[in-house]
Scaffold this motif. Structure first.
Motif, PDB file in Angstrom:
ATOM      1  N   ALA A   4       0.831  -1.210   0.000  1.00 14.07           N
ATOM      2  CA  ALA A   4       0.000   0.000   0.000  1.00 14.07           C
ATOM      3  C   ALA A   4       0.862   1.255   0.000  1.00 14.07           C
ATOM      4  O   ALA A   4       0.593   2.198  -0.752  1.00 14.07           O
ATOM      5  CB  ALA A   4      -0.949  -0.006   1.196  1.00 14.07           C
ATOM      6  N   GLN A   5       1.893   1.280   0.837  1.00 12.68           N
ATOM      7  CA  GLN A   5       2.756   2.464   0.881  1.00 12.68           C
ATOM      8  C   GLN A   5       3.477   2.634  -0.451  1.00 12.68           C
ATOM      9  O   GLN A   5       3.592   3.748  -0.961  1.00 12.68           O
ATOM     10  CB  GLN A   5       3.759   2.377   2.020  1.00 12.68           C
ATOM     11  CG  GLN A   5       4.631   3.627   2.079  1.00 12.68           C
ATOM     12  CD  GLN A   5       5.508   3.709   3.308  1.00 12.68           C
ATOM     13  OE1 GLN A   5       5.111   3.303   4.378  1.00 12.68           O
ATOM     14  NE2 GLN A   5       6.693   4.241   3.139  1.00 12.68           N
ATOM     15  N   LYS A   6       3.953   1.532  -1.015  1.00 14.78           N
ATOM     16  CA  LYS A   6       4.655   1.608  -2.296  1.00 14.78           C
ATOM     17  C   LYS A   6       3.737   2.182  -3.377  1.00 14.78           C
ATOM     18  O   LYS A   6       4.145   3.041  -4.156  1.00 14.78           O
ATOM     19  CB  LYS A   6       5.153   0.216  -2.700  1.00 14.78           C
ATOM     20  CG  LYS A   6       5.945   0.208  -3.967  1.00 14.78           C
ATOM     21  CD  LYS A   6       6.471  -1.175  -4.286  1.00 14.78           C
ATOM     22  CE  LYS A   6       7.243  -1.126  -5.603  1.00 14.78           C
ATOM     23  NZ  LYS A   6       7.723  -2.422  -6.018  1.00 14.78           N
ATOM     24  N   LYS A   7       2.492   1.742  -3.408  1.00  9.99           N
ATOM     25  CA  LYS A   7       1.521   2.223  -4.390  1.00  9.99           C
ATOM     26  C   LYS A   7       1.248   3.717  -4.190  1.00  9.99           C
ATOM     27  O   LYS A   7       1.192   4.483  -5.159  1.00  9.99           O
ATOM     28  CB  LYS A   7       0.223   1.418  -4.269  1.00  9.99           C
ATOM     29  CG  LYS A   7      -0.870   1.860  -5.200  1.00  9.99           C
ATOM     30  CD  LYS A   7      -0.562   1.507  -6.636  1.00  9.99           C
ATOM     31  CE  LYS A   7      -1.759   1.806  -7.530  1.00  9.99           C
ATOM     32  NZ  LYS A   7      -1.499   2.820  -8.531  1.00  9.99           N
ATOM     33  N   ILE A   8       1.102   4.145  -2.953  1.00 16.47           N
ATOM     34  CA  ILE A   8       0.860   5.567  -2.664  1.00 16.47           C
ATOM     35  C   ILE A   8       2.048   6.407  -3.123  1.00 16.47           C
ATOM     36  O   ILE A   8       1.870   7.469  -3.732  1.00 16.47           O
ATOM     37  CB  ILE A   8       0.560   5.781  -1.167  1.00 16.47           C
ATOM     38  CG1 ILE A   8      -0.792   5.151  -0.816  1.00 16.47           C
ATOM     39  CG2 ILE A   8       0.577   7.270  -0.812  1.00 16.47           C
ATOM     40  CD1 ILE A   8      -1.057   5.043   0.670  1.00 16.47           C
ATOM     41  N   LEU A   9       3.254   5.943  -2.865  1.00 12.95           N
ATOM     42  CA  LEU A   9       4.447   6.676  -3.287  1.00 12.95           C
ATOM     43  C   LEU A   9       4.536   6.757  -4.813  1.00 12.95           C
ATOM     44  O   LEU A   9       4.893   7.791  -5.367  1.00 12.95           O
ATOM     45  CB  LEU A   9       5.699   6.030  -2.697  1.00 12.95           C
ATOM     46  CG  LEU A   9       5.810   6.130  -1.171  1.00 12.95           C
ATOM     47  CD1 LEU A   9       6.933   5.252  -0.656  1.00 12.95           C
ATOM     48  CD2 LEU A   9       5.976   7.572  -0.723  1.00 12.95           C
ATOM     49  N   GLY A  44      11.268   4.507  -0.017  1.00 18.47           N
ATOM     50  CA  GLY A  44      10.777   3.618   1.036  1.00 18.47           C
ATOM     51  C   GLY A  44      11.737   3.455   2.194  1.00 18.47           C
ATOM     52  O   GLY A  44      11.535   2.587   3.046  1.00 18.47           O
ATOM     53  N   LYS A  45      12.761   4.275   2.260  1.00 17.40           N
ATOM     54  CA  LYS A  45      13.737   4.183   3.345  1.00 17.40           C
ATOM     55  C   LYS A  45      13.281   4.935   4.588  1.00 17.40           C
ATOM     56  O   LYS A  45      13.758   4.678   5.675  1.00 17.40           O
ATOM     57  CB  LYS A  45      15.094   4.698   2.875  1.00 17.40           C
ATOM     58  CG  LYS A  45      15.688   3.831   1.775  1.00 17.40           C
ATOM     59  CD  LYS A  45      16.968   4.390   1.241  1.00 17.40           C
ATOM     60  CE  LYS A  45      17.467   3.491   0.111  1.00 17.40           C
ATOM     61  NZ  LYS A  45      18.536   4.096  -0.643  1.00 17.40           N
ATOM     62  N   VAL A  46      12.354   5.892   4.386  1.00 18.40           N
ATOM     63  CA  VAL A  46      11.756   6.646   5.482  1.00 18.40           C
ATOM     64  C   VAL A  46      10.248   6.467   5.367  1.00 18.40           C
ATOM     65  O   VAL A  46       9.688   6.573   4.271  1.00 18.40           O
ATOM     66  CB  VAL A  46      12.129   8.153   5.401  1.00 18.40           C
ATOM     67  CG1 VAL A  46      11.371   8.970   6.420  1.00 18.40           C
ATOM     68  CG2 VAL A  46      13.632   8.340   5.565  1.00 18.40           C
ATOM     69  N   LEU A  47       9.619   6.200   6.492  1.00 19.70           N
ATOM     70  CA  LEU A  47       8.178   5.972   6.505  1.00 19.70           C
ATOM     71  C   LEU A  47       7.413   7.224   6.100  1.00 19.70           C
ATOM     72  O   LEU A  47       7.701   8.329   6.568  1.00 19.70           O
ATOM     73  CB  LEU A  47       7.738   5.535   7.913  1.00 19.70           C
ATOM     74  CG  LEU A  47       6.265   5.185   8.083  1.00 19.70           C
ATOM     75  CD1 LEU A  47       5.916   3.950   7.267  1.00 19.70           C
ATOM     76  CD2 LEU A  47       5.950   4.952   9.549  1.00 19.70           C
ATOM     77  N   LEU A  48       6.445   7.062   5.227  1.00 21.27           N
ATOM     78  CA  LEU A  48       5.559   8.159   4.836  1.00 21.27           C
ATOM     79  C   LEU A  48       4.471   8.271   5.895  1.00 21.27           C
ATOM     80  O   LEU A  48       3.624   7.399   6.022  1.00 21.27           O
ATOM     81  CB  LEU A  48       4.935   7.886   3.466  1.00 21.27           C
ATOM     82  CG  LEU A  48       3.901   8.906   2.985  1.00 21.27           C
ATOM     83  CD1 LEU A  48       4.560  10.264   2.736  1.00 21.27           C
ATOM     84  CD2 LEU A  48       3.210   8.402   1.732  1.00 21.27           C
ATOM     85  N   THR A  49       4.499   9.346   6.667  1.00 24.61           N
ATOM     86  CA  THR A  49       3.489   9.545   7.704  1.00 24.61           C
ATOM     87  C   THR A  49       2.259  10.208   7.088  1.00 24.61           C
ATOM     88  O   THR A  49       2.333  10.794   5.997  1.00 24.61           O
ATOM     89  CB  THR A  49       4.013  10.461   8.828  1.00 24.61           C
ATOM     90  OG1 THR A  49       4.268  11.760   8.276  1.00 24.61           O
ATOM     91  CG2 THR A  49       5.264   9.885   9.474  1.00 24.61           C
ATOM     92  N   ASN A  66      -7.613  11.076  -2.968  1.00 22.79           N
ATOM     93  CA  ASN A  66      -7.375  10.909  -4.405  1.00 22.79           C
ATOM     94  C   ASN A  66      -5.939  10.519  -4.721  1.00 22.79           C
ATOM     95  O   ASN A  66      -5.685   9.904  -5.754  1.00 22.79           O
ATOM     96  CB  ASN A  66      -7.814  12.152  -5.174  1.00 22.79           C
ATOM     97  CG  ASN A  66      -9.317  12.214  -5.329  1.00 22.79           C
ATOM     98  OD1 ASN A  66      -9.998  11.185  -5.286  1.00 22.79           O
ATOM     99  ND2 ASN A  66      -9.845  13.395  -5.485  1.00 22.79           N
ATOM    100  N   ILE A  67      -5.015  10.852  -3.842  1.00 24.64           N
ATOM    101  CA  ILE A  67      -3.649  10.336  -4.005  1.00 24.64           C
ATOM    102  C   ILE A  67      -3.658   8.830  -3.757  1.00 24.64           C
ATOM    103  O   ILE A  67      -3.066   8.070  -4.512  1.00 24.64           O
ATOM    104  CB  ILE A  67      -2.654  11.044  -3.064  1.00 24.64           C
ATOM    105  CG1 ILE A  67      -2.390  12.461  -3.565  1.00 24.64           C
ATOM    106  CG2 ILE A  67      -1.335  10.258  -2.964  1.00 24.64           C
ATOM    107  CD1 ILE A  67      -1.471  13.282  -2.696  1.00 24.64           C
ATOM    108  N   ILE A  68      -4.364   8.411  -2.724  1.00 18.91           N
ATOM    109  CA  ILE A  68      -4.411   6.985  -2.393  1.00 18.91           C
ATOM    110  C   ILE A  68      -5.095   6.175  -3.485  1.00 18.91           C
ATOM    111  O   ILE A  68      -4.647   5.088  -3.833  1.00 18.91           O
ATOM    112  CB  ILE A  68      -5.112   6.782  -1.025  1.00 18.91           C
ATOM    113  CG1 ILE A  68      -4.255   7.386   0.089  1.00 18.91           C
ATOM    114  CG2 ILE A  68      -5.405   5.304  -0.768  1.00 18.91           C
ATOM    115  CD1 ILE A  68      -4.953   7.496   1.430  1.00 18.91           C
TER     116      ILE A  68
END
Length: 111
Positions: A4-9, A44-49, A66-68
């Motif tokens: 999920a985080q990878k997709k958001i980034l 992905g080396k630092v967490l996206l808060t 809409n970003i998600i």
């Protein structure tokens, strides 16, 4: 890094590059972080808060949801848009009563 985080980034980078035609430098200046920090987030080396995501969304003039969901856009079903339309109906008094409009108008007026 979780999916999920990878997709958001990936979504952030796509929106930044293709939708907003914004450089990384312009984005990091708007969110007040260094390019190195932004690169570590995207890699992905630092967490996206959530707070950082909200800052990025604001800088991109995009909503967090809409970003998600990019490229799909979230539509709020709880507040559907509506259009007010004025309709004029010409009926005889007998038709007015037969159609039950008299009772409905009286109910509305008595509210």
């Amino acid at each position: 890094m979780e999916f999920a985080q990878k997709k958001i980034l990936e979504n952030i980078e796509s929106i930044r590059e293709y939708k907003r035609k914004m450089t990384r430098k312009a984005l990091v200046e708007k969110i007040n972080i260094s390019e190195a920090t932004y690169s570590r987030i995207v890699d992905g080396k630092v967490l996206l808060t959530y707070n950082r995501l909200a800052d990025i969304a604001k800088a991109l003039d995009y909503s967090v949801i809409n970003i998600i969901t990019y490229p799909d856009e979230y539509i709020n079903q709880q507040n559907p848009t509506s259009t007010k339309v004025l309709v004029e109906l010409e009926v005889s008094n007998d038709e007015f009563i037969k159609l039950g409009l008299k009772d409905k108008v009286l109910q509305i007026l008595n509210k």
